[in-house]
Design a protein around this motif. Structure first.
Motif, mmCIF file in Angstrom:
data_model
loop_
_atom_site.group_PDB
_atom_site.id
_atom_site.type_symbol
_atom_site.label_atom_id
_atom_site.label_comp_id
_atom_site.label_asym_id
_atom_site.label_seq_id
_atom_site.Cartn_x
_atom_site.Cartn_y
_atom_site.Cartn_z
ATOM 1 N N GLY A 152 0.951 -1.155 0.062
ATOM 2 C CA GLY A 152 -0.125 0.000 0.022
ATOM 3 C C GLY A 152 0.881 1.212 0.030
ATOM 4 N N THR A 153 2.029 1.305 0.748
ATOM 5 C CA THR A 153 3.038 2.258 0.518
ATOM 6 C C THR A 153 3.317 2.844 -0.804
ATOM 7 N N ALA A 201 -6.516 2.631 1.474
ATOM 8 C CA ALA A 201 -5.623 1.429 2.101
ATOM 9 C C ALA A 201 -6.581 0.590 2.879
ATOM 10 N N GLN A 202 -7.573 1.497 3.730
ATOM 11 C CA GLN A 202 -8.491 0.713 4.683
ATOM 12 C C GLN A 202 -9.730 0.651 4.181
ATOM 13 N N SER A 206 -4.117 -1.031 0.199
ATOM 14 C CA SER A 206 -3.096 -2.145 0.803
ATOM 15 C C SER A 206 -3.677 -3.383 0.880
ATOM 16 N N ASP A 254 -6.153 8.006 -0.337
ATOM 17 C CA ASP A 254 -5.511 6.803 0.391
ATOM 18 C C ASP A 254 -6.601 5.974 0.962
ATOM 19 N N SER A 266 -3.325 9.378 10.631
ATOM 20 C CA SER A 266 -3.130 8.314 9.604
ATOM 21 C C SER A 266 -2.009 7.508 9.912
ATOM 22 N N PHE A 267 -1.763 6.313 9.274
ATOM 23 C CA PHE A 267 -0.603 5.488 9.229
ATOM 24 C C PHE A 267 0.476 6.442 8.594
ATOM 25 N N LYS A 304 -5.575 -6.038 6.611
ATOM 26 C CA LYS A 304 -6.594 -5.135 5.941
ATOM 27 C C LYS A 304 -7.786 -6.226 5.527
HETATM 28 C C1 LIG Z 1 -4.081 4.387 5.985
HETATM 29 C C2 LIG Z 1 -3.175 3.580 5.640
HETATM 30 N N1 LIG Z 1 -2.073 4.205 4.530
HETATM 31 C C3 LIG Z 1 -1.223 3.332 4.031
HETATM 32 C C4 LIG Z 1 -0.822 2.178 4.601
HETATM 33 C C5 LIG Z 1 0.414 1.554 3.914
HETATM 34 O O1 LIG Z 1 -0.003 0.224 3.358
HETATM 35 P P1 LIG Z 1 1.203 -1.037 3.319
HETATM 36 O O2 LIG Z 1 1.366 -1.390 4.921
HETATM 37 O O3 LIG Z 1 0.561 -1.851 2.755
HETATM 38 O O4 LIG Z 1 2.278 -0.400 2.746
HETATM 39 C C6 LIG Z 1 -1.575 1.517 5.459
HETATM 40 C C7 LIG Z 1 -1.624 0.398 6.016
HETATM 41 O O5 LIG Z 1 -0.727 -0.153 6.854
HETATM 42 C C8 LIG Z 1 -2.856 2.266 5.868
HETATM 43 O O6 LIG Z 1 -3.655 1.943 6.935
#
Ligand SMILES: Cc1ncc(COP(=O)(O)O)c(C=O)c1O
Length: 393
Positions: A68-69, A171-172, A193, A169, A93-94, A198
């Protein structure tokens, strides 16, 4: 002998073993197919998953990648975010939300969240659009936190009126939607992601970029493969962010269940809400209500949003003590997120201070995510809420 298992077994935040037990044969068969083919990277399984996820989401194109990154980074670069630019986003956020911007050489501009949903507050974003921080502003990156879409009506409008790229974003938020349109199709590009925690998860890392712009998708395909369309000929600097076939094969199996699993998540969230009200810990009239007096406050769901509850999160008093109490009862919980991004040590150079984003900072002290996964039982949910009631008694 009386059955004591119900009261003594642990309730984890997430139990992937229960999910696996239900799909084991299909997953093994899909993996076997990849093993027999020996097309291990960007093979037929990846192409099929890209097609199927694009159809599911209603996007013109979907491009698999390593995480996801990377999906966010690829999406931003393909949206022409480059050194010297800035990107408005949330601090709640993450880490990857901000690091993906910085990896493009750009600067994140953190804006506060709305206390009811904890998503990026469009009102605050609008104010920022007219401030000095908007210098070289190229994009806005809303995060669909916990599985609820940010207010995409407003962000789409900002995109149009200010010629900004909107990069979701997501990802969630696989399967979440806003006014019937799925997350991943609401901006210029989006990143998903498939990290194992997830709601749609691989057996390792994986990610996806979606877009309704075919040229942008082609660009992402190039970037994820060292900027190369034809082997050993590089048109630009990309990097290695290819999706493994085995991950795509697992994801194809799980994609068939995602609606069913997301529907269960919604039922589980509704049941938690009901239990909190029934035991007198929260009042339905006071959702969000960050200044409220109840020990537990439920978050708001906007009527335009189809929330898929990647996480079920409450705001609560004496959060850290409550967490310890739950842990002593064998109940898992998590804090998403204890330290806002603008307060992270590695972002000191951006010049933010405590007090700059008050809603974000308060939320970081109050939020608690409770166990949620499609296979959790009502019995277990009762135990979670009873343990919380016991703590506040
Ligand atoms: C809001 C958010 N953005 C980005 C990511 C990054 O995803 P990944 O862990 O697959 O690199 C995550 C997950 O961990 C996330 O929750």
């Amino acid at each position: 002998m009386p059955d004591t298992s119900v009261t003594t077994t642990r309730i984890p935040m997430l139990d992937l073993k229960r999910q696996f037990a239900a799909i084991r044969d299909e997953v093994y068969a899909a993996m076997q197919e990849v093993c027999e083919s020996q097309h291990l990277v960007l093979g037929e399984a990846v192409q099929a998953f890209e097609r199927e996820s694009a159809v599911y989401l209603g996007a013109k194109a979907a491009v698999g990648c390593a995480s996801g990154t990377d999906a966010l980074w690829l999406a931003l670069v393909a949206c022409d975010v480059k050194p010297g630019d800035s990107v408005i986003t949330t601090s709640f956020s993450f880490f990857a939300t901000a690091s993906s911007i910085i990896r493009c050489g750009a600067r994140p501009v953190f804006v506060d969240i709305h206390p009811d949903t904890l998503n990026l507050d469009p009102g605050q974003v609008e104010a920022k659009l007219y401030s000095a921080a908007a210098l070289n502003l190229k994009a806005v990156m809303p995060v669909h936190l916990y599985g609820q879409c940010a207010d995409m009506d407003r962000f789409e409008r900002f995109g149009r009126d200010h010629s900004l790229k909107i990069v979701e974003d997501a990802a969630q938020a696989f399967g979440a939607s806003w006014r019937g349109r799925r997350a991943g199709t609401l901006g210029h590009a989006a990143g998903f992601s498939f990290y194992p925690t997830k709601n749609l998860s691989a057996f390792g890392d994986g990610g996806l970029v979606t877009t309704n712009d075919n040229d942008l998708a082609e660009h992402v395909r190039r970037l994820r493969n060292h900027g190369s369309r034809v082997r050993y000929y590089h048109e630009e600097l990309g990097w290695n962010s290819r999706l493994d076939s085995i991950q795509a094969a697992v994801l194809r199996v799980k994609l068939k269940y995602i609606d069913q699993w997301n529907a269960r998540r919604r039922e589980i969230a509704e049941f938690y809400d009901k239990l909190f009200v029934e035991v007198g810990l929260a009042s339905p009239a006071n959702r969000g209500g960050w200044a409220a007096k109840e020990p537990v406050r439920l978050l708001c769901t906007l009527t335009q949003a189809h929330h898929i509850y990647h996480q079920y999160v409450i705001r609560c008093m004496r959060r850290d003590d409550l967490r310890q109490h739950l842990s002593s009862r064998g109940i898992g919980s998590e804090i998403y997120y204890p330290v806002p991004l603008h307060m992270q040590e590695c972002f000191n150079y951006l010049g933010y201070r405590a007090g700059d984003l008050p809603h974000t900072e308060l939320a970081a002290k109050e939020v608690l995510a409770l166990p949620i996964f499609p296979e959790i039982t009502e019995e277990e949910q009762h135990r979670v809420v009873d343990a919380i009631r016991e703590f506040y008694r």
